[in-house]
Design a protein around this motif. Structure first.
Motif, PDB file in Angstrom:
ATOM      1  N   VAL A  52      12.687  -2.179   7.638  1.00 51.94           N
ATOM      2  CA  VAL A  52      11.375  -1.542   7.505  1.00 51.94           C
ATOM      3  C   VAL A  52      10.335  -2.541   7.025  1.00 51.94           C
ATOM      4  N   THR A  55       9.635  -5.326   9.702  1.00 51.58           N
ATOM      5  CA  THR A  55       8.844  -4.834  10.834  1.00 51.58           C
ATOM      6  C   THR A  55       7.386  -4.654  10.445  1.00 51.58           C
ATOM      7  N   SER A  56       7.148  -4.222   9.205  1.00 50.01           N
ATOM      8  CA  SER A  56       5.759  -4.054   8.772  1.00 50.01           C
ATOM      9  C   SER A  56       5.042  -5.387   8.616  1.00 50.01           C
ATOM     10  N   MET A 275       5.904   1.438   9.889  1.00 53.28           N
ATOM     11  CA  MET A 275       6.712   0.860   8.827  1.00 53.28           C
ATOM     12  C   MET A 275       5.865   0.497   7.609  1.00 53.28           C
ATOM     13  N   VAL A 278       5.502   3.635   5.717  1.00 53.72           N
ATOM     14  CA  VAL A 278       6.775   3.932   5.051  1.00 53.72           C
ATOM     15  C   VAL A 278       6.899   3.135   3.752  1.00 53.72           C
TER      16      VAL A 278
END
Length: 307
Positions: A52, A55-56, A275, A278
């Motif tokens: 996560v 990817t962000s 992401m 998140v």
């Protein structure tokens, strides 16, 4: 020959009889298996979190090449975070979630502690009354009755509709009551002889002795309020009152179509935006845990067998 057999001394034990069996040094095989299990379990938890976060932080080119998700960013960038914070929506949602979590946890602890203490003391008609109270807590009212009640109370589009339905949990009540019942009754009686009333006994004696279980139950309530989005989906129509979890849900479901809610026109890839939201929704609740770790570790073993 028979005399020799019956007069032989019993073979000495190979372990120290003064040392408990569970304190003996474990074998190398056991330690190896335990280490492997712990490593696999840790990787199963850390790998999704790393995915996560990576990817962000990944740029557009790497995301396209990797097919949407990366395990390690080659050229980390904060473009996704800068994008989601350009509009006011994310900050508003974070503020709403923090307010709901703080107020809801305080009210939930107050209701749970007072009810658990009251039912842990001798009451009129004794055990049947306690069983009747616990029995009613096993049944949820259902979706439609809950919605009708919230509407009848005039709480639609109100933050109280996100707080009041969750201020009492049957499981947390049972845990708290069980802990209170283990407090020696002599302490309560001695305080009552000295002239203390029930509020003074609860505040000055019971609660200081129950810091561990209060921390655990409080963490359960806080995580529940922070992660809740379904009540907001049902009761809140004003976007300015959305909690962060409902905003995150819209990003996951709608993808790039939810970018309009941020008030921006150009965005990084939708996976990077999702992401980033998140991570923003995950970090605040993770920051609370270190402050409760000491009490949490003690609370989760409450009721365990002690030597």
């Amino acid at each position: 020959m028979a005399t020799t057999f019956f007069t032989r001394k019993p073979r000495e034990l190979s372990y120290n009889p003064k040392r408990p069996v569970w304190k003996e040094k474990p074998s190398a095989l056991y330690q190896t298996v335990k280490a492997v299990v712990l490593i696999v379990f840790s990787l199963s938890i850390l790998t999704p979190i790393l995915l996560v976060v990576s990817t962000s932080l990944a740029d557009t080119e790497q995301l396209v090449k990797a097919g949407g998700f990366v395990l390690w960013p080659e050229r980390p960038t904060l473009e996704a975070y800068a994008t989601i914070f350009k509009g006011p929506m994310v900050l508003q949602s974070l503020g709403v979630s923090m307010l709901i979590t703080a107020v809801g946890t305080i009210l939930a602890l107050f209701v749970t502690i007072t009810m658990a203490y009251a039912t842990s003391r001798p009451v009129l008609f004794g055990r049947p009354v306690i069983l009747a109270v616990l029995f009613t807590l096993l049944f949820a009212p259902g979706l439609i009755p809950s919605f009708l009640m919230i509407r009848q109370l005039g709480l639609l589009d109100s933050l109280w509709s996100l707080i009041l339905p969750g201020i009492f949990g049957a499981f947390n009540f049972v845990v708290m009551r069980s802990f209170f019942m283990n407090i020696p009754g002599e302490l309560i009686e001695s305080a009552r002889i000295d002239g203390a009333n029930d509020w003074q006994i609860l505040w000055r004696i019971v609660m200081p002795l129950s810091k561990a279980v209060i921390a655990v139950v409080g963490l359960f309530y806080a995580v529940g309020f922070w992660n809740s989005f379904f009540n907001a989906l049902l009761y809140i129509n004003d976007h300015s009152k959305w909690p962060i979890q409902l905003l995150l849900r819209n990003f996951v479901v709608q993808g790039s179509g939810a970018a309009d809610q941020l008030g921006i026109t150009t965005t990084p890839p939708p996976q990077s935006i999702q992401m980033a939201v998140v991570v923003v929704a995950l970090v605040p609740i993770l920051m609370v845990y270190p402050f409760l770790q000491k009490h949490f570790a003690k609370g989760v073993i409450t009721g365990a067998v002690k030597g």
